[in-house]
Write a protein that holds these residues in place. Structure first.
Motif, mmCIF file in Angstrom:
data_model
loop_
_atom_site.group_PDB
_atom_site.id
_atom_site.type_symbol
_atom_site.label_atom_id
_atom_site.label_comp_id
_atom_site.label_asym_id
_atom_site.label_seq_id
_atom_site.Cartn_x
_atom_site.Cartn_y
_atom_site.Cartn_z
ATOM 1 N N TYR A 1 54.719 52.943 46.229
ATOM 2 C CA TYR A 1 53.647 52.183 45.590
ATOM 3 C C TYR A 1 53.092 52.830 44.325
ATOM 4 C CZ TYR A 1 53.596 48.939 49.481
ATOM 5 O OH TYR A 1 53.955 47.982 50.396
ATOM 6 N N TYR B 1 52.388 50.540 41.565
ATOM 7 C CA TYR B 1 51.154 49.737 41.555
ATOM 8 C C TYR B 1 49.918 50.566 41.272
ATOM 9 C CZ TYR B 1 54.354 46.682 44.068
ATOM 10 O OH TYR B 1 55.430 45.952 44.427
ATOM 11 N N TRP B 2 49.783 51.700 41.980
ATOM 12 C CA TRP B 2 48.479 52.358 41.870
ATOM 13 C C TRP B 2 48.283 53.169 40.596
ATOM 14 C CZ3 TRP B 2 48.282 57.632 41.708
ATOM 15 C CH2 TRP B 2 49.229 58.374 42.418
ATOM 16 N N ALA C 1 47.116 50.723 38.061
ATOM 17 C CA ALA C 1 45.777 50.280 38.460
ATOM 18 C C ALA C 1 44.716 51.277 38.007
ATOM 19 C CB ALA C 1 45.717 50.085 39.972
ATOM 20 N N ILE C 2 45.001 52.555 38.155
ATOM 21 C CA ILE C 2 44.023 53.567 37.748
ATOM 22 C C ILE C 2 43.800 53.530 36.235
ATOM 23 C CG2 ILE C 2 43.695 56.071 37.487
ATOM 24 C CD1 ILE C 2 44.728 56.424 40.281
ATOM 25 N N ILE D 1 44.249 50.955 34.235
ATOM 26 C CA ILE D 1 43.516 49.729 33.899
ATOM 27 C C ILE D 1 42.031 49.935 34.186
ATOM 28 C CG2 ILE D 1 43.173 47.332 34.563
ATOM 29 C CD1 ILE D 1 46.219 47.180 35.010
ATOM 30 N N LEU D 2 41.768 50.574 35.316
ATOM 31 C CA LEU D 2 40.386 50.846 35.704
ATOM 32 C C LEU D 2 39.694 51.722 34.653
ATOM 33 C CD1 LEU D 2 38.797 50.074 38.218
ATOM 34 C CD2 LEU D 2 39.267 52.348 39.131
ATOM 35 N N ILE E 1 38.942 49.677 31.591
ATOM 36 C CA ILE E 1 37.843 48.712 31.752
ATOM 37 C C ILE E 1 36.495 49.419 31.830
ATOM 38 C CG2 ILE E 1 36.833 47.021 33.312
ATOM 39 C CD1 ILE E 1 39.593 46.177 34.132
ATOM 40 N N TYR F 1 28.484 49.197 27.678
ATOM 41 C CA TYR F 1 27.781 47.956 27.392
ATOM 42 C C TYR F 1 26.529 47.829 28.245
ATOM 43 C CZ TYR F 1 26.922 42.998 26.753
ATOM 44 O OH TYR F 1 26.346 41.795 26.464
ATOM 45 N N PHE F 2 26.669 48.207 29.512
ATOM 46 C CA PHE F 2 25.546 48.023 30.431
ATOM 47 C C PHE F 2 24.632 49.239 30.499
ATOM 48 C CE2 PHE F 2 28.535 44.817 32.088
ATOM 49 C CZ PHE F 2 27.696 43.711 32.033
ATOM 50 N N TYR G 1 40.709 44.568 25.524
ATOM 51 C CA TYR G 1 40.141 43.262 25.861
ATOM 52 C C TYR G 1 38.629 43.370 26.086
ATOM 53 C CZ TYR G 1 39.231 39.055 28.661
ATOM 54 O OH TYR G 1 38.709 37.896 29.155
ATOM 55 N N TYR G 2 38.209 44.372 26.852
ATOM 56 C CA TYR G 2 36.777 44.499 27.150
ATOM 57 C C TYR G 2 35.999 44.975 25.934
ATOM 58 C CZ TYR G 2 37.227 43.153 31.927
ATOM 59 O OH TYR G 2 37.436 42.404 33.038
ATOM 60 N N LEU H 1 35.437 41.925 24.011
ATOM 61 C CA LEU H 1 34.387 41.092 24.601
ATOM 62 C C LEU H 1 32.989 41.629 24.291
ATOM 63 C CD1 LEU H 1 35.381 40.052 28.245
ATOM 64 C CD2 LEU H 1 35.302 38.655 26.193
ATOM 65 N N PHE H 2 32.825 42.949 24.435
ATOM 66 C CA PHE H 2 31.484 43.518 24.389
ATOM 67 C C PHE H 2 31.093 44.067 23.012
ATOM 68 C CE2 PHE H 2 32.223 44.571 29.101
ATOM 69 C CZ PHE H 2 31.741 43.343 29.490
ATOM 70 N N THR I 1 31.069 35.029 28.156
ATOM 71 C CA THR I 1 31.485 36.426 28.084
ATOM 72 C C THR I 1 31.525 37.028 29.485
ATOM 73 O OG1 THR I 1 30.095 36.451 26.122
ATOM 74 C CG2 THR I 1 31.158 38.519 26.735
ATOM 75 N N ILE J 1 38.948 41.434 36.333
ATOM 76 C CA ILE J 1 38.616 42.404 37.378
ATOM 77 C C ILE J 1 38.854 41.796 38.755
ATOM 78 C CG2 ILE J 1 36.756 43.755 38.410
ATOM 79 C CD1 ILE J 1 35.620 44.183 35.683
ATOM 80 N N ILE K 1 42.615 41.638 39.423
ATOM 81 C CA ILE K 1 43.175 42.949 39.760
ATOM 82 C C ILE K 1 42.764 43.361 41.178
ATOM 83 C CG2 ILE K 1 43.086 45.418 39.209
ATOM 84 C CD1 ILE K 1 42.714 44.516 36.252
ATOM 85 N N LEU L 1 45.446 43.982 44.169
ATOM 86 C CA LEU L 1 45.548 45.286 44.837
ATOM 87 C C LEU L 1 45.207 45.156 46.314
ATOM 88 C CD1 LEU L 1 43.945 47.795 42.322
ATOM 89 C CD2 LEU L 1 46.284 47.797 43.150
ATOM 90 N N ILE M 1 38.629 47.767 44.041
ATOM 91 C CA ILE M 1 39.695 48.413 43.285
ATOM 92 C C ILE M 1 40.016 49.828 43.777
ATOM 93 C CG2 ILE M 1 40.521 49.120 40.992
ATOM 94 C CD1 ILE M 1 39.048 46.812 39.797
ATOM 95 N N ILE N 1 43.459 51.675 45.997
ATOM 96 C CA ILE N 1 44.124 52.837 45.389
ATOM 97 C C ILE N 1 44.050 54.032 46.337
ATOM 98 C CG2 ILE N 1 44.036 54.490 43.484
ATOM 99 C CD1 ILE N 1 43.109 52.230 41.667
ATOM 100 N N PHE O 1 46.670 53.631 48.955
ATOM 101 C CA PHE O 1 48.036 53.914 48.497
ATOM 102 C C PHE O 1 48.274 55.412 48.343
ATOM 103 C CE2 PHE O 1 48.135 49.498 46.508
ATOM 104 C CZ PHE O 1 48.888 48.990 47.540
ATOM 105 N N VAL O 2 47.238 56.108 47.827
ATOM 106 C CA VAL O 2 47.450 57.520 47.529
ATOM 107 C C VAL O 2 47.399 58.383 48.791
ATOM 108 C CG1 VAL O 2 46.641 59.496 46.198
ATOM 109 C CG2 VAL O 2 46.585 57.227 45.193
ATOM 110 N N ARG P 1 48.781 56.165 53.200
ATOM 111 C CA ARG P 1 50.093 55.844 53.742
ATOM 112 C C ARG P 1 50.988 57.077 53.708
ATOM 113 N NH1 ARG P 1 53.756 54.098 50.525
ATOM 114 N NH2 ARG P 1 54.190 52.266 51.776
#
Lengths: 261, 64, 293
Positions: free
Chosen positions: A19, A22-23, A26-27, A29-30, A33, A40-41, A139-140, A143-144, B5, B13, B16, B20, B50, B54, B57-58, B61
């Motif tokens: 996997y 996948y992961w 994912a990290i 992308i995280l 983002i 922004y917040f 992308y973010y 947006l922001f 927005t 998000i 994803i 996942l 999210i 992860i 997976f890490v 398993r």
């Protein structure tokens, strides 16, 4: 060449079935983002925590989109690279330690194909992760914080990719020379830090230093990096990668006696 | 921040997270011996956005 | 015709010597058993022959067209591959064409009794199944030299018998060198015995030669009681021993043959229960040789 493709297929199956395919993306992308979103917040977060004393005026300058993308690169340079090192530190050392490599090493194995197949697969996954992370971050940011020309972002990503390929070659050599995964990670981390440290401390005029590649990548966002410096650094990085291939294949072959029988 | 927005920020998000989560849950169901109790991993995967999948997976398993 | 010649092979780790001055040859198409207690240097010797370890000194000469199959004592597999994926990869790295590799993989897995687990992940295999898979990967590319490190010691008696039969069926076109400490099995499949202790070769030869040298066979006559045994001994001049109602006559050049003994017994009408030829087992011989050196 033939062995390269059969071994690449094995690496591919490994990365799918554990996997990593996948992961790891994912990290990234995280990470991509998280940076623009938290920025922004940030004012709202501080406000809602009620931590500001009466009368204090909160003034956080809104970052430019370019600054935001630079902050994402910063995240990749620290957490991102750390994740890649931890994910691939055992690629060769781990196989030897567990003894799974033994049944390959007793065959007429080309250690060049063996090393290259591992580097190729780890690099493909790392690059895809970095690209997806950048695109998500882009992308973010859009947006922001507003728009950056896509072509500039692509140029930045392309330049940064050379750096990733170099780091992966370094990591796999560390794995080839180390007795176990932890040792490989330690060697890779310290070499990685050393490159950046020496470049930062003494490398002001080393325009060809591969350590400058991430910085050159960012310069695409605000104009263009010095062309001779950029291509010089990329050229040296490519040469170093080729040198690392040779060292890695040699070390993997030399250390075959250390596999658990 | 206007509503468009907001939606545009949330949709990726959510996609994803869902992807996942589904991958992780499918694997968890098929996994004969995860690293720890199955119900615990189920909760972690579903509840922690999210990062939960992860984490599974890490460390959750074993290698097959 | 020798497929492998080993001359003065030595492996030292610092001052520690793992294998010392080992010399032997493997004749084409023969089975050789490498026998010795734990720590005798069997695994180190096999690793050097499999080209995993380089010797400190000495020489290994192999015939030009040797293709090698190797089974370690505890074979380790990628748990995320299926059995057939793994044997196929193994065959291909050993130079078998893709299509043929698939075919041979399936055949070999059937041969070792894994036909119902072809597409199962190796991570779910039991110890016995892994041992079979280990044998399969060693022979999937049809090697002409097989090196097996304790191929059967991890198996239960039934599995042991089965694998032994498989190995025997391979013997026609393969040269086999295997280490073991289960001597009953070695006795079954061996053209040459190599006894090792503390890294050194302490005895070698065919089963017959080694037995002749160390076994001291004897003829055992079982009498009805102790008195008749003594009576028999008193009336003959052969060197022999009496144990209760047994008379033991060592087989030697000066002693009688079985035929002579039977002849005498039949003419003298002794009060006997039976006559047997007694031979030492390989295990007894091994213990004796090891103790002597």
């Amino acid at each position: 060449m033939k062995q390269f493709f059969m071994l690449l297929k094995k690496e591919q199956l490994e990365n799918i079935r554990n996997y990593k395919i996948y992961w790891i993306p994912a990290i990234f992308i995280l990470l991509g983002i998280l940076e623009p979103t938290t920025n922004y917040f940030l004012p709202q977060i501080i406000e809602s925590s009620g931590g500001l004393p009466e009368g204090a005026v909160l003034e956080i300058p809104t970052p430019t989109p370019e600054q935001m993308l630079a902050a994402i690169v910063e995240q990749f340079q620290t957490i991102g690279i750390a994740v890649l090192i931890l994910a691939y530190m055992g690629t060769i050392a781990g196989e030897r330690k567990s003894g799974t490599a033994t049944l390959l090493y007793v065959r007429p194995l080309s250690f060049r194909a063996y090393f290259l197949s591992k580097w190729t697969m780890a690099s493909v996954i790392s690059l895809v992760s970095v690209w997806l992370g950048f695109l998500a971050g882009y992308y973010y940011t859009y947006l922001f914080f507003g728009e950056v020309e896509l072509i500039k972002v692509l140029q930045m990503m392309g330049t940064y990719s050379v750096w990733v390929l170099f780091i992966m070659a370094l990591l796999l050599v560390a794995s080839a020379i180390s007795p176990n995964s932890g040792f490989a990670a330690a060697i890779a981390f310290s070499t990685y830090l050393l490159i950046q440290l020496t470049d930062g401390l003494f490398g002001l005029n080393w325009t060809f230093s591969p350590g400058k590649i991430p910085q050159y990548g960012l310069e695409w966002l605000i104009g263009a990096p010095d062309s001779s410096g950029l291509w010089g650094a990329i050229g040296i990085a490519v040469l170093l990668i080729l040198l690392l291939f040779a060292i890695g294949s040699w070390a993997a072959q030399r250390n075959k006696a250390k596999t658990k029988v | 921040m206007d509503q468009t927005t907001m939606i545009m920020a949330l949709v990726p998000i959510i996609i994803i997270q869902l992807a996942l989560m589904i991958f992780a849950l499918v694997d968890l169901v098929k996994n004969p011996s995860p690293n720890g109790p199955k119900w615990m991993w189920g909760i972690i995967i579903v509840v922690i956005n999210i990062l939960g999948p992860i984490l599974y997976f890490v460390i959750g398993r074993k290698n097959y | 015709m020798n497929i492998v010649e080993v001359e003065n092979l030595t492996k030292r780790y610092g001052a520690e010597s793992a294998v010392e001055d080992l010399s032997f040859v493997l004749e084409k198409g023969t089975a050789t058993a490498l026998i010795g207690p734990n720590g005798a240097g069997k695994t180190t010797s096999l690793s050097m022959l499999a080209n995993l370890l380089s010797p400190t000194s000495g020489k290994i000469t192999m015939e030009k067209d040797v293709s090698l199959g190797f089974l370690p004592q505890y074979p380790q597999f990628f748990p995320w591959l299926t059995a057939v994926e793994f044997t196929e990869l193994a065959a291909k790295i050993s130079g078998v064409e893709t299509k043929q590799a698939r075919l041979q993989s399936i055949q070999t897995l059937e041969f070792v009794g894994l036909e119902s687990s072809l597409h199962k992940k190796i991570g779910s295999f039991s110890g016995g199944m892994k041992q079979r898979l280990g044998l399969a990967q060693a022979i999937v590319h049809r090697p002409n030299l097989l090196l097996l490190d304790e191929p059967i010691s991890a198996l239960d008696p039934t599995g042991r018998r089965e694998i032994m039969n498989l190995l025997k069926s391979l013997q026609q076109d393969t040269t086999i060198l295997y280490s073991t400490h289960i001597l009953n099995d070695a006795e079954e499949m061996t053209d040459q015995l190599l006894f090792m202790k503390d890294g050194r070769l302490i005895e070698q030869g065919s089963l017959k030669e080694v037995k002749k040298k160390h076994a001291n066979p004897y003829i055992q006559i079982k009498f009805r009681n102790h008195t008749s045994a003594l009576e028999f001994v008193g009336s003959h001049t052969w060197k022999c021993e009496v144990e209760e109602n047994l008379v033991l006559i060592p087989v030697s050049n000066s002693g009688p043959t079985m035929q002579q003994v039977l002849h005498i017994l039949s003419t003298e009408k002794q009060d006997i229960i039976g006559v047997e030829f007694q031979d030492a087992s390989l295990e007894e011989i091994f213990l004796k040789v090891v103790a002597a050196k």
